[in-house]
Design an enzyme around this catalytic site. Structure first.
Site, mmCIF file in Angstrom:
data_model
loop_
_atom_site.group_PDB
_atom_site.id
_atom_site.type_symbol
_atom_site.label_atom_id
_atom_site.label_comp_id
_atom_site.label_asym_id
_atom_site.label_seq_id
_atom_site.Cartn_x
_atom_site.Cartn_y
_atom_site.Cartn_z
ATOM 1 N N GLU A 273 92.679 18.319 40.077
ATOM 2 C CA GLU A 273 93.572 18.370 38.916
ATOM 3 C C GLU A 273 93.996 16.972 38.498
ATOM 4 O OE1 GLU A 273 94.461 21.066 37.000
ATOM 5 O OE2 GLU A 273 92.851 21.948 38.188
ATOM 6 N N TRP A 276 91.189 15.703 36.429
ATOM 7 C CA TRP A 276 91.210 16.165 35.037
ATOM 8 C C TRP A 276 92.059 15.222 34.194
ATOM 9 C CZ3 TRP A 276 88.361 19.190 32.178
ATOM 10 C CH2 TRP A 276 87.644 20.243 32.757
ATOM 11 N N TRP A 304 90.096 27.710 9.490
ATOM 12 C CA TRP A 304 91.361 28.144 10.084
ATOM 13 C C TRP A 304 92.153 28.983 9.095
ATOM 14 C CZ3 TRP A 304 91.236 27.258 15.059
ATOM 15 C CH2 TRP A 304 90.631 26.113 15.568
ATOM 16 N N ASN A 339 100.847 26.005 33.897
ATOM 17 C CA ASN A 339 99.556 25.594 33.351
ATOM 18 C C ASN A 339 98.707 26.787 32.911
ATOM 19 O OD1 ASN A 339 97.629 23.379 32.806
ATOM 20 N ND2 ASN A 339 96.385 24.452 34.321
ATOM 21 N N TRP A 357 94.131 23.958 16.119
ATOM 22 C CA TRP A 357 94.630 23.478 17.405
ATOM 23 C C TRP A 357 95.583 22.302 17.245
ATOM 24 C CZ3 TRP A 357 93.602 18.407 18.518
ATOM 25 C CH2 TRP A 357 92.505 17.819 17.907
ATOM 26 N N TRP A 380 94.274 21.250 24.645
ATOM 27 C CA TRP A 380 94.192 22.033 23.411
ATOM 28 C C TRP A 380 92.756 22.150 22.914
ATOM 29 C CZ3 TRP A 380 96.946 25.416 20.839
ATOM 30 C CH2 TRP A 380 98.278 25.579 21.206
#
Length: 485
Positions: A273, A276, A304, A339, A357, A380
């Site tokens: 993590e 990331w 969208w 998360n 987004w 996102w």
């Protein structure tokens, strides 16, 4: 060589601070300085909870500095102008700061460097963004090979961590009344609903507690939304109250000390993590345009829907899907969100409601205490299917199943959506299916006490698949037309 400025930005700590260490090695005297930059303070991408957490961290840092014979200097205004003015007032010859990766930070630092000598050090990430490259020098844009390459490099060692200095000497013969004429704002303050105490001491306490109590169960507990299965360190990493290297060294030590294969795996999952975070910092550094547009060119022109009413319902936690609403209400109350909930609510906004987004990214940055430009953008775009290492566009979370899997006893939903407190578990993640008599008995009449679903899952899924496929098709046709031309 006598006096240097330590320009504090995202490194609100004294231990393992490479910029502070470099300043002390270079100069006899060091001036700790924080510039309250209105471009960041008043940005539409920040909010009061994160501002308050920052202020609390700066006050804690000032107390630590005073214990070492120093003090925090605060200036309000353009960093370029304020640092140049401070140089003239103190005779400082150079500035030391921790390098940042965001487009704004890099532009800001270039402007400052054109006016005042500026030396940037590492510290924001475990390794500098240039350190992990492909054999041909290219940039990794997929997480798994990036992770493999990262792990082939030497592991950060506890001996690399820099101790907090015992003394930070200030230069003599300076008008300190003038130097300290500006102070930190009194407002905003952290609301009582926020459980994060700002400061380096709390960051280190949390790290030690997680290493002792949580890391070996992390892989099993991290997705259970009602549990305290995560480290809770993200706000501290965001502002550098804990260095990324300190976290990595702790994870490595836990991995070596693990008593079993299962616990060793769990420690490795938490370390990944951290990687990331490194990966998204790497992406933002090399591809700054991701702040403005989708990384995947074939999804940059999605149709969208961007309905402001459905967006407002999502923001308020009034979508009619309990697991989504619980996450959004936790965010509004605490400035933080589990998360797994972040993934669920982001996927719901982009794919169920077809809202861009970037709308969600901005809202998160306004609300999150740990709002980080790189990680927030990466998360996102992952959820929307538009990013570097994204969830496939055709993967559309079912919010009912997500709730049943990751909040199996309903504790998370009941805590954050109290209207549903008395709803039987069998209906909790799909309350609109309750018979009328059960609704009345649970004191939760749908469309009166709690909203009906804002959109039907099956229909929304088919709509999203069609919109994403259309965008890919238009892009492919355009590429073919351009190649023919």
């Amino acid at each position: 060589m006598m006096t240097a400025i330590w320009w504090i930005r995202r490194d609100l700590r004294l231990s393992d601070n490479q910029a502070l260490h470099a300043a002390l090695a270079h100069s006899r005297y060091v001036l700790p300085v924080f510039v309250l930059d209105p471009a960041l303070w008043n940005s539409g991408y920040t909010g009061d909870k994160r501002r308050a957490f920052l202020l609390g961290g700066l006050r804690a840092l000032d107390a630590d500095l005073r214990a070492r014979g120093s003090r925090l200097i605060v200036r309000h205004g353009s960093p370029k102008a304020e640092l140049a003015r401070l140089r003239d007032e103190t005779g400082a010859t150079t500035i030391f700061a921790e390098a940042d990766v965001s487009p704004y930070a890099r532009r800001r630092d270039a402007r400052v460097a054109a006016e005042v000598p500026l030396h940037l050090t590492g510290g924001l990430t475990i390794r500098p963004p240039e350190a992990v490259r492909k054999a041909d020098g290219g940039v990794y844009t997929v997480y798994t090979p990036y992770n493999r390459a990262w792990r082939k490099l030497p592991v950060p060692d506890v001996r690399e961590l820099l101790p907090a200095p015992e003394r930070i000497p200030l230069p003599p013969d300076i008008d300190y009344t003038r130097l300290y004429r500006e102070t930190l704002p009194d407002m905003p303050v952290l609301p009582s609903s926020v459980s994060f105490v700002p400061g380096e001491a709390e960051a280190r306490r949390r790290l030690q507690a997680f290493m002792a109590e949580g890391i070996y169960g992390y892989s099993e507990e991290r997705d259970l939304m009602a549990h305290t299965g995560t480290s809770g360190l993200s706000p501290y990493l965001r502002f550098g109250m804990l260095s990324a290297r300190q976290a990595a060294v702790a994870a490595t030590q836990a991995h070596y000390d693990a008593p079993s294969d299962a616990t060793r795996h769990s420690a490795g999952v938490w370390r990944d993590e951290l990687l990331w975070r490194e990966f998204y910092m790497n992406i933002l550094y090399h591809f700054p345009a991701v702040r403005r547009e989708s990384f995947r060119a074939n999804l940059r022109h999605l149709a969208w829907d961007n309905d402001p009413h459905t967006f407002a319902a999502w923001q308020a936690g009034r979508t009619g899907y309990p697991i989504v609403d619980a996450g959004m209400r936790q965010l509004l109350a605490t400035g933080w969100m589990h998360n797994r909930a972040r993934m669920i609510v982001a996927a719901f906004l982009t794919k169920h409601l077809l809202v861009d987004w970037r709308w969600g990214e901005r809202h998160f940055m306004q609300q999150l205490i740990d709002g980080d430009p790189a990680s927030n953008n990466g998360g996102w775009q992952w959820a929307a299917g538009t990013g570097t290492d994204a969830a496939p566009y055709f993967r559309i979370f079912n919010p009912i199943l997500q709730g049943e899997k990751y909040d199996p006893h309903g504790d998370y939903v009941r805590r954050w959506v109290p209207e549903l407190a008395r709803v039987p578990l069998a209906y909790l993640h799909k309350p609109w299916t309750m018979p009328a008599d059960v609704q009345h008995k649970a004191d939760c009449v749908i469309a009166r006490d709690y909203p009906a679903p804002i959109v039907e899952h099956g229909w929304a899924r088919q709509r999203a698949l069609a919109v994403y496929k259309a965008a890919r098709s238009v892009y492919n046709d355009t590429v073919e037309d351009n190649s023919d031309g």
